[in-house]
Design a protein around this motif. Sequence first.
Motif, mmCIF file in Angstrom:
data_model
loop_
_atom_site.group_PDB
_atom_site.id
_atom_site.type_symbol
_atom_site.label_atom_id
_atom_site.label_comp_id
_atom_site.label_asym_id
_atom_site.label_seq_id
_atom_site.Cartn_x
_atom_site.Cartn_y
_atom_site.Cartn_z
ATOM 1 N N VAL A 16 0.846 -1.192 0.000
ATOM 2 C CA VAL A 16 0.000 0.000 0.000
ATOM 3 C C VAL A 16 0.882 1.243 0.000
ATOM 4 O O VAL A 16 1.974 1.255 0.587
ATOM 5 C CB VAL A 16 -0.926 -0.011 1.234
ATOM 6 C CG1 VAL A 16 -1.847 1.207 1.238
ATOM 7 C CG2 VAL A 16 -1.747 -1.293 1.260
ATOM 8 N N LYS A 17 0.403 2.303 -0.661
ATOM 9 C CA LYS A 17 1.129 3.565 -0.668
ATOM 10 C C LYS A 17 1.171 4.170 0.731
ATOM 11 O O LYS A 17 0.279 3.960 1.545
ATOM 12 C CB LYS A 17 0.472 4.550 -1.637
ATOM 13 C CG LYS A 17 0.601 4.161 -3.099
ATOM 14 C CD LYS A 17 -0.003 5.229 -3.989
ATOM 15 C CE LYS A 17 0.166 4.883 -5.461
ATOM 16 N NZ LYS A 17 -0.421 5.930 -6.338
ATOM 17 N N ALA A 18 2.204 4.958 0.958
ATOM 18 C CA ALA A 18 2.393 5.538 2.290
ATOM 19 C C ALA A 18 1.307 6.550 2.636
ATOM 20 O O ALA A 18 1.018 6.774 3.814
ATOM 21 C CB ALA A 18 3.768 6.195 2.384
ATOM 22 N N ASN A 19 0.694 7.171 1.630
ATOM 23 C CA ASN A 19 -0.330 8.183 1.905
ATOM 24 C C ASN A 19 -1.740 7.605 1.905
ATOM 25 O O ASN A 19 -2.722 8.356 1.892
ATOM 26 C CB ASN A 19 -0.244 9.313 0.884
ATOM 27 C CG ASN A 19 -0.465 8.819 -0.543
ATOM 28 O OD1 ASN A 19 -0.519 7.612 -0.794
ATOM 29 N ND2 ASN A 19 -0.590 9.747 -1.470
ATOM 30 N N ALA A 20 -1.867 6.282 1.916
ATOM 31 C CA ALA A 20 -3.184 5.653 1.871
ATOM 32 C C ALA A 20 -3.904 5.837 3.208
ATOM 33 O O ALA A 20 -3.286 5.933 4.271
ATOM 34 C CB ALA A 20 -3.050 4.169 1.550
ATOM 35 N N VAL A 21 -5.217 5.880 3.112
ATOM 36 C CA VAL A 21 -6.050 5.994 4.311
ATOM 37 C C VAL A 21 -7.052 4.851 4.323
ATOM 38 O O VAL A 21 -7.415 4.305 3.276
ATOM 39 C CB VAL A 21 -6.792 7.347 4.366
ATOM 40 C CG1 VAL A 21 -5.806 8.490 4.461
ATOM 41 C CG2 VAL A 21 -7.699 7.514 3.151
ATOM 42 N N ALA A 22 -7.485 4.487 5.507
ATOM 43 C CA ALA A 22 -8.505 3.457 5.683
ATOM 44 C C ALA A 22 -9.540 3.992 6.670
ATOM 45 O O ALA A 22 -9.428 5.124 7.159
ATOM 46 C CB ALA A 22 -7.877 2.155 6.175
ATOM 47 N N MET A 42 -11.742 8.015 9.909
ATOM 48 C CA MET A 42 -10.646 7.824 8.970
ATOM 49 C C MET A 42 -9.345 7.561 9.727
ATOM 50 O O MET A 42 -9.085 8.157 10.778
ATOM 51 C CB MET A 42 -10.489 9.049 8.073
ATOM 52 C CG MET A 42 -9.429 8.893 6.993
ATOM 53 S SD MET A 42 -9.260 10.348 5.942
ATOM 54 C CE MET A 42 -8.550 11.520 7.106
ATOM 55 N N VAL A 43 -8.526 6.665 9.161
ATOM 56 C CA VAL A 43 -7.249 6.297 9.772
ATOM 57 C C VAL A 43 -6.144 6.526 8.748
ATOM 58 O O VAL A 43 -6.180 5.943 7.656
ATOM 59 C CB VAL A 43 -7.243 4.823 10.228
ATOM 60 C CG1 VAL A 43 -5.888 4.457 10.823
ATOM 61 C CG2 VAL A 43 -8.365 4.563 11.218
ATOM 62 N N LEU A 77 -9.411 -3.124 8.582
ATOM 63 C CA LEU A 77 -10.043 -1.831 8.368
ATOM 64 C C LEU A 77 -10.768 -1.823 7.031
ATOM 65 O O LEU A 77 -10.548 -2.692 6.176
ATOM 66 C CB LEU A 77 -8.992 -0.714 8.393
ATOM 67 C CG LEU A 77 -8.196 -0.548 9.696
ATOM 68 C CD1 LEU A 77 -7.042 0.418 9.488
ATOM 69 C CD2 LEU A 77 -9.100 -0.079 10.824
ATOM 70 N N LEU A 78 -11.613 -0.819 6.852
ATOM 71 C CA LEU A 78 -12.337 -0.644 5.595
ATOM 72 C C LEU A 78 -11.500 0.205 4.649
ATOM 73 O O LEU A 78 -10.791 1.125 5.075
ATOM 74 C CB LEU A 78 -13.688 0.028 5.847
ATOM 75 C CG LEU A 78 -14.619 -0.662 6.847
ATOM 76 C CD1 LEU A 78 -15.915 0.123 6.983
ATOM 77 C CD2 LEU A 78 -14.906 -2.092 6.434
ATOM 78 N N TRP A 79 -11.615 -0.097 3.354
ATOM 79 C CA TRP A 79 -10.802 0.617 2.366
ATOM 80 C C TRP A 79 -11.614 0.827 1.098
ATOM 81 O O TRP A 79 -12.458 0.005 0.726
ATOM 82 C CB TRP A 79 -9.545 -0.180 2.032
ATOM 83 C CG TRP A 79 -8.678 0.465 0.985
ATOM 84 C CD1 TRP A 79 -7.734 1.426 1.168
ATOM 85 C CD2 TRP A 79 -8.701 0.187 -0.414
ATOM 86 N NE1 TRP A 79 -7.163 1.772 -0.026
ATOM 87 C CE2 TRP A 79 -7.745 1.024 -1.023
ATOM 88 C CE3 TRP A 79 -9.444 -0.681 -1.210
ATOM 89 C CZ2 TRP A 79 -7.506 1.020 -2.392
ATOM 90 C CZ3 TRP A 79 -9.220 -0.689 -2.574
ATOM 91 C CH2 TRP A 79 -8.245 0.154 -3.152
ATOM 92 N N GLN A 85 -14.494 -1.919 1.412
ATOM 93 C CA GLN A 85 -14.285 -3.350 1.619
ATOM 94 C C GLN A 85 -13.324 -3.548 2.782
ATOM 95 O O GLN A 85 -12.346 -2.818 2.938
ATOM 96 C CB GLN A 85 -13.715 -3.996 0.358
ATOM 97 C CG GLN A 85 -13.430 -5.482 0.514
ATOM 98 C CD GLN A 85 -12.820 -6.081 -0.733
ATOM 99 O OE1 GLN A 85 -12.700 -5.408 -1.753
ATOM 100 N NE2 GLN A 85 -12.421 -7.338 -0.665
ATOM 101 N N GLU A 86 -13.585 -4.542 3.572
ATOM 102 C CA GLU A 86 -12.727 -4.812 4.719
ATOM 103 C C GLU A 86 -11.483 -5.567 4.264
ATOM 104 O O GLU A 86 -11.572 -6.611 3.617
ATOM 105 C CB GLU A 86 -13.479 -5.621 5.774
ATOM 106 C CG GLU A 86 -12.722 -5.723 7.093
ATOM 107 C CD GLU A 86 -13.560 -6.351 8.189
ATOM 108 O OE1 GLU A 86 -13.198 -6.206 9.371
ATOM 109 O OE2 GLU A 86 -14.585 -6.989 7.863
ATOM 110 N N LEU A 87 -10.328 -5.023 4.611
ATOM 111 C CA LEU A 87 -9.049 -5.626 4.276
ATOM 112 C C LEU A 87 -8.235 -5.822 5.546
ATOM 113 O O LEU A 87 -8.480 -5.170 6.566
ATOM 114 C CB LEU A 87 -8.259 -4.740 3.298
ATOM 115 C CG LEU A 87 -8.899 -4.407 1.954
ATOM 116 C CD1 LEU A 87 -7.976 -3.509 1.152
ATOM 117 C CD2 LEU A 87 -9.236 -5.661 1.173
ATOM 118 N N ARG A 88 -7.278 -6.712 5.453
ATOM 119 C CA ARG A 88 -6.346 -6.912 6.568
ATOM 120 C C ARG A 88 -5.060 -6.161 6.259
ATOM 121 O O ARG A 88 -4.336 -6.502 5.325
ATOM 122 C CB ARG A 88 -6.079 -8.396 6.782
ATOM 123 C CG ARG A 88 -5.004 -8.696 7.826
ATOM 124 C CD ARG A 88 -5.210 -10.040 8.478
ATOM 125 N NE ARG A 88 -6.423 -10.042 9.297
ATOM 126 C CZ ARG A 88 -6.829 -11.089 10.024
ATOM 127 N NH1 ARG A 88 -6.119 -12.213 10.020
ATOM 128 N NH2 ARG A 88 -7.934 -11.022 10.736
#
Length: 266
Positions: A16-22, A42-43, A77-79, A85-88
């Motif tokens: 995942v990119k460093a600026n991604a949010v979940a 938001m995380v 978390l959700l993304w 969608q819930e991802l690990r």
Amino acid sequence: MWNQSRTARLHIVVKVKANAVAYERPAVRKKGRGRPPKKGQMVKLIELFHNRAAEFRTATVTMYGKEETVKFLCLDLLWGQGLYQELRFVLVRRGDQLSILASTDLTLAAEDIIRLSGYRFKIECTFREMKQVIGAFGYRFWSKSMPKLKRYLRKGEPHPLEQVTDETDRQRIRLTLQAIEGFVMCSCIATGLVQLIALRFSERVPDLFFRYLRTPSKTIVSEATVTVYLRKSIFRLFAQNLHLSITKIIHSKQDTSFVDADLSAS
């Protein structure tokens, strides 16, 4: 992989990119009017390396062929904007290197996700050899029945392939796609055969080292070296091994009448 309904489902592990949010799961809905929320707070994932550093666990995993000691934090978390969608997510600290991994399989352990991400380098090297050495993606199959595809579609806009209604055109498109897939499949087989030759015959065939290499390998040659060797020697190998099935097939397809005529004239 298979789910409970016995239908095939593919799971992926990505970086995942460093600026991604979940997003966290939405809170329990209170009674009253309004649509229930689809997401929670938001995380910012990159901030978790500092905000929740005390929750990181230490583990020893196999990465890139050797044992590595890493620290990680695993969260579900959700993304995805609108998808949610819930991802690990697995946040990995390896020395000074920070990585964020995500998996669609929520049952996969964090250590397994880290280990699977280590295969990325091998996969990328294989794609590079398939592209540059074998030419696996240099196919030239096309059809006039194939519509011009768009990279992005507007909301509600139908896919160009869905607008093809003529059955003859649809059949031509299917045949074109089958030709492309068949070409790539044969290229994958060729890549595997070249790698097997390099693994099994590097020491037995000194001729594989015939070309100049700035940094030659003393153990196993590269796929490029094997392909160059085969281009120069494959017909000689066929002539020396007449018992091979491929040699017999080639001989059965050859027209030797002009050869006999030349011998008679001489």
